[in-house]
Design a protein around this motif. Sequence first.
Motif, PDB file in Angstrom:
ATOM      1  N   TYR A 181       1.725 -15.569   5.189  1.00 43.90           N
ATOM      2  CA  TYR A 181       2.024 -14.465   4.276  1.00 43.90           C
ATOM      3  C   TYR A 181       0.731 -13.906   3.673  1.00 43.90           C
ATOM      4  O   TYR A 181       0.533 -12.691   3.631  1.00 43.90           O
ATOM      5  CB  TYR A 181       2.973 -14.926   3.167  1.00 43.90           C
ATOM      6  CG  TYR A 181       3.290 -13.837   2.174  1.00 43.90           C
ATOM      7  CD1 TYR A 181       4.288 -12.907   2.441  1.00 43.90           C
ATOM      8  CD2 TYR A 181       2.572 -13.707   0.994  1.00 43.90           C
ATOM      9  CE1 TYR A 181       4.568 -11.882   1.554  1.00 43.90           C
ATOM     10  CE2 TYR A 181       2.846 -12.689   0.093  1.00 43.90           C
ATOM     11  CZ  TYR A 181       3.843 -11.784   0.376  1.00 43.90           C
ATOM     12  OH  TYR A 181       4.101 -10.774  -0.502  1.00 43.90           O
ATOM     13  N   ILE A 182      -0.142 -14.784   3.218  1.00 46.45           N
ATOM     14  CA  ILE A 182      -1.419 -14.352   2.632  1.00 46.45           C
ATOM     15  C   ILE A 182      -2.232 -13.577   3.658  1.00 46.45           C
ATOM     16  O   ILE A 182      -2.766 -12.506   3.370  1.00 46.45           O
ATOM     17  CB  ILE A 182      -2.206 -15.564   2.098  1.00 46.45           C
ATOM     18  CG1 ILE A 182      -1.481 -16.160   0.888  1.00 46.45           C
ATOM     19  CG2 ILE A 182      -3.637 -15.181   1.733  1.00 46.45           C
ATOM     20  CD1 ILE A 182      -2.012 -17.504   0.440  1.00 46.45           C
ATOM     21  N   ASP A 183      -2.316 -14.106   4.878  1.00 45.36           N
ATOM     22  CA  ASP A 183      -3.063 -13.429   5.949  1.00 45.36           C
ATOM     23  C   ASP A 183      -2.472 -12.064   6.272  1.00 45.36           C
ATOM     24  O   ASP A 183      -3.203 -11.090   6.481  1.00 45.36           O
ATOM     25  CB  ASP A 183      -3.094 -14.300   7.206  1.00 45.36           C
ATOM     26  CG  ASP A 183      -3.968 -15.535   7.048  1.00 45.36           C
ATOM     27  OD1 ASP A 183      -4.801 -15.572   6.109  1.00 45.36           O
ATOM     28  OD2 ASP A 183      -3.805 -16.474   7.849  1.00 45.36           O
ATOM     29  N   GLN A 202      -2.739  -6.155   6.370  1.00 46.34           N
ATOM     30  CA  GLN A 202      -2.135  -4.869   6.053  1.00 46.34           C
ATOM     31  C   GLN A 202      -3.082  -4.030   5.203  1.00 46.34           C
ATOM     32  O   GLN A 202      -3.260  -2.842   5.450  1.00 46.34           O
ATOM     33  CB  GLN A 202      -0.799  -5.068   5.310  1.00 46.34           C
ATOM     34  CG  GLN A 202      -0.098  -3.761   4.978  1.00 46.34           C
ATOM     35  CD  GLN A 202       0.254  -2.960   6.223  1.00 46.34           C
ATOM     36  OE1 GLN A 202       0.795  -3.506   7.177  1.00 46.34           O
ATOM     37  NE2 GLN A 202      -0.064  -1.675   6.226  1.00 46.34           N
ATOM     38  N   TYR A 203      -3.725  -4.644   4.224  1.00 45.36           N
ATOM     39  CA  TYR A 203      -4.670  -3.929   3.359  1.00 45.36           C
ATOM     40  C   TYR A 203      -5.859  -3.426   4.184  1.00 45.36           C
ATOM     41  O   TYR A 203      -6.301  -2.295   4.025  1.00 45.36           O
ATOM     42  CB  TYR A 203      -5.147  -4.833   2.228  1.00 45.36           C
ATOM     43  CG  TYR A 203      -6.018  -4.124   1.223  1.00 45.36           C
ATOM     44  CD1 TYR A 203      -5.462  -3.277   0.280  1.00 45.36           C
ATOM     45  CD2 TYR A 203      -7.397  -4.291   1.229  1.00 45.36           C
ATOM     46  CE1 TYR A 203      -6.260  -2.612  -0.637  1.00 45.36           C
ATOM     47  CE2 TYR A 203      -8.199  -3.622   0.319  1.00 45.36           C
ATOM     48  CZ  TYR A 203      -7.626  -2.789  -0.617  1.00 45.36           C
ATOM     49  OH  TYR A 203      -8.418  -2.125  -1.511  1.00 45.36           O
ATOM     50  N   GLU A 233      -6.949   0.424   4.656  1.00 45.41           N
ATOM     51  CA  GLU A 233      -8.314   0.845   4.301  1.00 45.41           C
ATOM     52  C   GLU A 233      -9.025   1.486   5.490  1.00 45.41           C
ATOM     53  O   GLU A 233      -9.892   2.327   5.315  1.00 45.41           O
ATOM     54  CB  GLU A 233      -9.137  -0.358   3.829  1.00 45.41           C
ATOM     55  CG  GLU A 233      -8.974  -0.685   2.373  1.00 45.41           C
ATOM     56  CD  GLU A 233      -9.713   0.280   1.471  1.00 45.41           C
ATOM     57  OE1 GLU A 233     -10.917   0.501   1.651  1.00 45.41           O
ATOM     58  OE2 GLU A 233      -9.056   0.829   0.571  1.00 45.41           O
ATOM     59  N   SER A 234      -8.687   1.059   6.698  1.00 48.48           N
ATOM     60  CA  SER A 234      -9.333   1.581   7.900  1.00 48.48           C
ATOM     61  C   SER A 234      -8.721   2.891   8.372  1.00 48.48           C
ATOM     62  O   SER A 234      -9.268   3.545   9.251  1.00 48.48           O
ATOM     63  CB  SER A 234      -9.235   0.554   9.040  1.00 48.48           C
ATOM     64  OG  SER A 234      -9.860  -0.651   8.655  1.00 48.48           O
ATOM     65  N   GLY A 235      -7.584   3.258   7.794  1.00 48.04           N
ATOM     66  CA  GLY A 235      -6.892   4.475   8.221  1.00 48.04           C
ATOM     67  C   GLY A 235      -7.519   5.728   7.646  1.00 48.04           C
ATOM     68  O   GLY A 235      -8.484   5.690   6.876  1.00 48.04           O
ATOM     69  N   ASP A 280      -2.318  -2.275  -2.999  1.00 48.10           N
ATOM     70  CA  ASP A 280      -3.000  -3.547  -2.776  1.00 48.10           C
ATOM     71  C   ASP A 280      -2.003  -4.680  -2.977  1.00 48.10           C
ATOM     72  O   ASP A 280      -1.668  -5.045  -4.097  1.00 48.10           O
ATOM     73  CB  ASP A 280      -4.174  -3.685  -3.753  1.00 48.10           C
ATOM     74  CG  ASP A 280      -5.012  -4.919  -3.474  1.00 48.10           C
ATOM     75  OD1 ASP A 280      -4.652  -5.699  -2.555  1.00 48.10           O
ATOM     76  OD2 ASP A 280      -6.029  -5.105  -4.159  1.00 48.10           O
ATOM     77  N   ASN A 281      -1.509  -5.225  -1.887  1.00 48.99           N
ATOM     78  CA  ASN A 281      -0.551  -6.330  -1.938  1.00 48.99           C
ATOM     79  C   ASN A 281      -1.199  -7.658  -1.562  1.00 48.99           C
ATOM     80  O   ASN A 281      -0.494  -8.624  -1.264  1.00 48.99           O
ATOM     81  CB  ASN A 281       0.635  -6.047  -1.011  1.00 48.99           C
ATOM     82  CG  ASN A 281       1.511  -4.948  -1.556  1.00 48.99           C
ATOM     83  OD1 ASN A 281       1.773  -4.884  -2.746  1.00 48.99           O
ATOM     84  ND2 ASN A 281       1.941  -4.049  -0.688  1.00 48.99           N
ATOM     85  N   ARG A 282      -2.524  -7.688  -1.588  1.00 53.33           N
ATOM     86  CA  ARG A 282      -3.197  -8.940  -1.257  1.00 53.33           C
ATOM     87  C   ARG A 282      -2.882 -10.000  -2.315  1.00 53.33           C
ATOM     88  O   ARG A 282      -2.607  -9.686  -3.458  1.00 53.33           O
ATOM     89  CB  ARG A 282      -4.710  -8.748  -1.185  1.00 53.33           C
ATOM     90  CG  ARG A 282      -5.152  -7.833  -0.067  1.00 53.33           C
ATOM     91  CD  ARG A 282      -6.621  -7.566  -0.118  1.00 53.33           C
ATOM     92  NE  ARG A 282      -6.936  -6.776  -1.321  1.00 53.33           N
ATOM     93  CZ  ARG A 282      -8.162  -6.471  -1.705  1.00 53.33           C
ATOM     94  NH1 ARG A 282      -9.195  -6.885  -1.015  1.00 53.33           N
ATOM     95  NH2 ARG A 282      -8.355  -5.754  -2.792  1.00 53.33           N
ATOM     96  N   VAL A 283      -2.946 -11.247  -1.902  1.00 48.09           N
ATOM     97  CA  VAL A 283      -2.733 -12.357  -2.827  1.00 48.09           C
ATOM     98  C   VAL A 283      -4.095 -12.735  -3.375  1.00 48.09           C
ATOM     99  O   VAL A 283      -4.985 -13.138  -2.628  1.00 48.09           O
ATOM    100  CB  VAL A 283      -2.064 -13.554  -2.116  1.00 48.09           C
ATOM    101  CG1 VAL A 283      -1.898 -14.724  -3.071  1.00 48.09           C
ATOM    102  CG2 VAL A 283      -0.725 -13.138  -1.520  1.00 48.09           C
TER     103      VAL A 283
END
Length: 160
Positions: free
Chosen positions: A49-51, A56-57, A61-63, A71-74
Amino acid sequence: ERITQTVEITKHVVDIEEKGVKLRLTIVDTPGFGDAVNNTECWKPVADYIDQQFEQYFRDESGLNRKNIQDNRVHCCIYFISPFGHGLRPLDVEFMRALHQRVNIVPVLAKADTLTPAEVERMKNKIREEINQYGIRIYQFPECDSDEDEEFKLQDQALK
């Protein structure tokens, strides 16, 4: 309302405002960790899940359209340690060693109010020793500003 046991990874979003600063806090609740009969790699869904959130972030960011990226990073894992027993369980060590490279880990002694202050201190010292022994990197709270009053500095040191 009765709180039910978590059976899958669930997200709860809370908007907080303090002193004019708005913050969206997402709490990710994980299923009863280590409750199964076979706990081999039971930390894997959490690590995956963390990965996934980081991937996704990174993709966002690359788009080309980066204006409304969420920002849904843990950023932090509050890891509750059982107060019953004699320190970390092998499962605790395995979990924290698997995740300490991915996320800041803040170990918390669960249900510490069921222990005497002496037992809490003994348990904390034992857990700190084991964390160092196994090479687990946990989050180190930053030093408080030098212009803070003495009472705040003492409270900050006690919390650390």
